[in-house]
Design a protein around this motif. Sequence first.
Motif, PDB file in Angstrom:
ATOM      1  N   UNK A  84      -7.141-106.614  -1.839  1.00 43.85           N
ATOM      2  CA  UNK A  84      -6.761-106.417  -3.236  1.00 43.85           C
ATOM      3  C   UNK A  84      -7.141-105.017  -3.710  1.00 43.85           C
ATOM      4  N   UNK A  85      -8.382-104.594  -3.327  1.00 47.99           N
ATOM      5  CA  UNK A  85      -8.816-103.266  -3.753  1.00 47.99           C
ATOM      6  C   UNK A  85      -7.929-102.180  -3.143  1.00 47.99           C
ATOM      7  N   UNK A  86      -7.573-102.332  -1.881  1.00 50.41           N
ATOM      8  CA  UNK A  86      -6.698-101.345  -1.230  1.00 50.41           C
ATOM      9  C   UNK A  86      -5.343-101.247  -1.917  1.00 50.41           C
ATOM     10  N   UNK A  87      -4.809-102.414  -2.254  1.00 49.42           N
ATOM     11  CA  UNK A  87      -3.508-102.444  -2.927  1.00 49.42           C
ATOM     12  C   UNK A  87      -3.601-101.732  -4.275  1.00 49.42           C
ATOM     13  N   UNK A  88      -4.684-102.016  -4.980  1.00 47.06           N
ATOM     14  CA  UNK A  88      -4.909-101.400  -6.289  1.00 47.06           C
ATOM     15  C   UNK A  88      -4.990 -99.874  -6.165  1.00 47.06           C
ATOM     16  N   UNK A  89      -5.789 -99.409  -5.188  1.00 45.20           N
ATOM     17  CA  UNK A  89      -5.928 -97.966  -4.970  1.00 45.20           C
ATOM     18  C   UNK A  89      -4.587 -97.324  -4.628  1.00 45.20           C
ATOM     19  N   UNK A  90      -3.857 -98.026  -3.778  1.00 41.44           N
ATOM     20  CA  UNK A  90      -2.566 -97.498  -3.359  1.00 41.44           C
ATOM     21  C   UNK A  90      -1.633 -97.318  -4.550  1.00 41.44           C
ATOM     22  N   UNK A  91      -1.579 -98.344  -5.392  1.00 35.42           N
ATOM     23  CA  UNK A  91      -0.712 -98.268  -6.567  1.00 35.42           C
ATOM     24  C   UNK A  91      -1.169 -97.144  -7.494  1.00 35.42           C
ATOM     25  N   UNK A  92      -2.479 -97.005  -7.652  1.00 32.54           N
ATOM     26  CA  UNK A  92      -3.020 -95.928  -8.469  1.00 32.54           C
ATOM     27  C   UNK A  92      -2.618 -94.569  -7.934  1.00 32.54           C
ATOM     28  N   UNK A  93      -2.811 -94.396  -6.631  1.00 33.84           N
ATOM     29  CA  UNK A  93      -2.453 -93.132  -5.987  1.00 33.84           C
ATOM     30  C   UNK A  93      -0.997 -92.798  -6.214  1.00 33.84           C
ATOM     31  N   UNK A  94      -0.174 -93.808  -6.062  1.00 32.87           N
ATOM     32  CA  UNK A  94       1.257 -93.616  -6.179  1.00 32.87           C
ATOM     33  C   UNK A  94       1.625 -93.165  -7.598  1.00 32.87           C
ATOM     34  N   UNK A  95       0.953 -93.827  -8.581  1.00 37.54           N
ATOM     35  CA  UNK A  95       1.234 -93.502  -9.981  1.00 37.54           C
ATOM     36  C   UNK A  95       0.819 -92.085 -10.322  1.00 37.54           C
ATOM     37  N   UNK A  96      -0.319 -91.627  -9.775  1.00 33.96           N
ATOM     38  CA  UNK A  96      -0.816 -90.312 -10.200  1.00 33.96           C
ATOM     39  C   UNK A  96      -0.261 -89.167  -9.362  1.00 33.96           C
ATOM     40  N   UNK A  97       0.606 -89.454  -8.395  1.00 33.09           N
ATOM     41  CA  UNK A  97       1.262 -88.364  -7.675  1.00 33.09           C
ATOM     42  C   UNK A  97       2.495 -87.945  -8.483  1.00 33.09           C
ATOM     43  N   UNK A  98       2.396 -86.830  -9.253  1.00 34.20           N
ATOM     44  CA  UNK A  98       3.481 -86.503 -10.178  1.00 34.20           C
ATOM     45  C   UNK A  98       4.733 -85.991  -9.470  1.00 34.20           C
ATOM     46  N   UNK A  99       4.554 -85.599  -8.231  1.00 32.65           N
ATOM     47  CA  UNK A  99       5.712 -85.045  -7.514  1.00 32.65           C
ATOM     48  C   UNK A  99       6.837 -86.058  -7.399  1.00 32.65           C
ATOM     49  N   UNK A 100       6.440 -87.309  -7.121  1.00 28.62           N
ATOM     50  CA  UNK A 100       7.448 -88.340  -6.868  1.00 28.62           C
ATOM     51  C   UNK A 100       8.309 -88.558  -8.103  1.00 28.62           C
TER      52      UNK A 100
END
Lengths: 244, 127
Positions: free
Chosen positions: A48-64
């Motif tokens: 669960x924590x990994x999934x949460x981190x992954x989603x966070x990372x994805x959200x804060x990558x402004x390039x995408x």
Amino acid sequence: MIDEATLDQARQLVRDLEAGNEAEAKKLVDELTKIREAELFRELGKLTRELHDTLDNFRIDPRVADLAEKDIPDAQERLNYVMTMTEQAANKTLTAVEDALPVSEQLQQRSGELGARWLQFRNRELNADEFRELSRALDVFFPQVAESTQILQSNLSDVLLAQDFQDLTGQIIRKVIELVRNVEESLVDLIRIAGKGARTNTGGKAGAAGNIKAEGPQVPGVDDHRDVVRSQDQVDDLLSSLGF
Amino acid sequence: MKILVVDDFSTMRRIIKNLLRDLGYNNTAEADDGKTALPVLQAGNFDFLVTDWNMPGMSGIELLKAVRADAKLVSLPVLMVTAESKRDQIIEAAQAGVNGYIVKPFTAATLKEKIDKIFERLEAASA
């Protein structure tokens, strides 16, 4: 890995069952199950924590987000502009050639006719009246040649200048290739994040301020918001305002 | 009159060379970016430089600054022919000491007008 305590519990369970001690046996089975459940919950928690981190990372990558919302539509506009420019260049070239061909054909035909008459004159096959006629025809023909070659030169010059599209479209296509490379990088990052839950470095290569950099041709409909000049006249005005 | 034409696109170099020939300037040489242009300028006796801005390696604006920083080339007339059309960029080029600025796409008449103007001004300055 089975530890000594678990082994003891198992041996006790067998002894309790053989002795018909049902209540004690049931209690032991519950305890053993709890060990198993605790491990399961720990694993689930980690996931669960990994999934949460992954989603966070994805959200804060402004390039995408930028790529999807801004750069891809921009690229479409830029490529449309390339199509417009190449079409214009092709039409300009075709028009210049189509206009030049009859001029050159007429020159060829008229010079052929007059050349034949001139040869007759040289062979003493013309009488005085015919020679006067030839002479008048030549008086008309020479200025016509000057005028026609002027037209041909101007059309050839148009054809030459029409090729400037290659430089401008080339610069635009280079930009789009760069964008495609960025999209590819982002997709690779995305796969990496989703696969491992690893942190990405965000922020990346934001345009460094300071030095004025080359930006390539300004594309109508894409770069309109920028502070750009739209004609040579505006360049001249700006330069003369600077004392040029 | 010896002219160096610097552009990373060979088609544009050919166009400019042909237009210059139409204007009576037959002695031209080419380079494809600032890095290759600078040693050529330093070695040969060039009277005029026509350069693009956006080029890999060394850009036209960097070339212009290098030319103005070189004691031998400091007064070489430089005409910029470029698709860069932001006001900031034109001002930057003016401040770096460009003699003329043409935005692409341009016409043969514009090229002639700007070159004539540069020489008029140079003659007026030396008279």
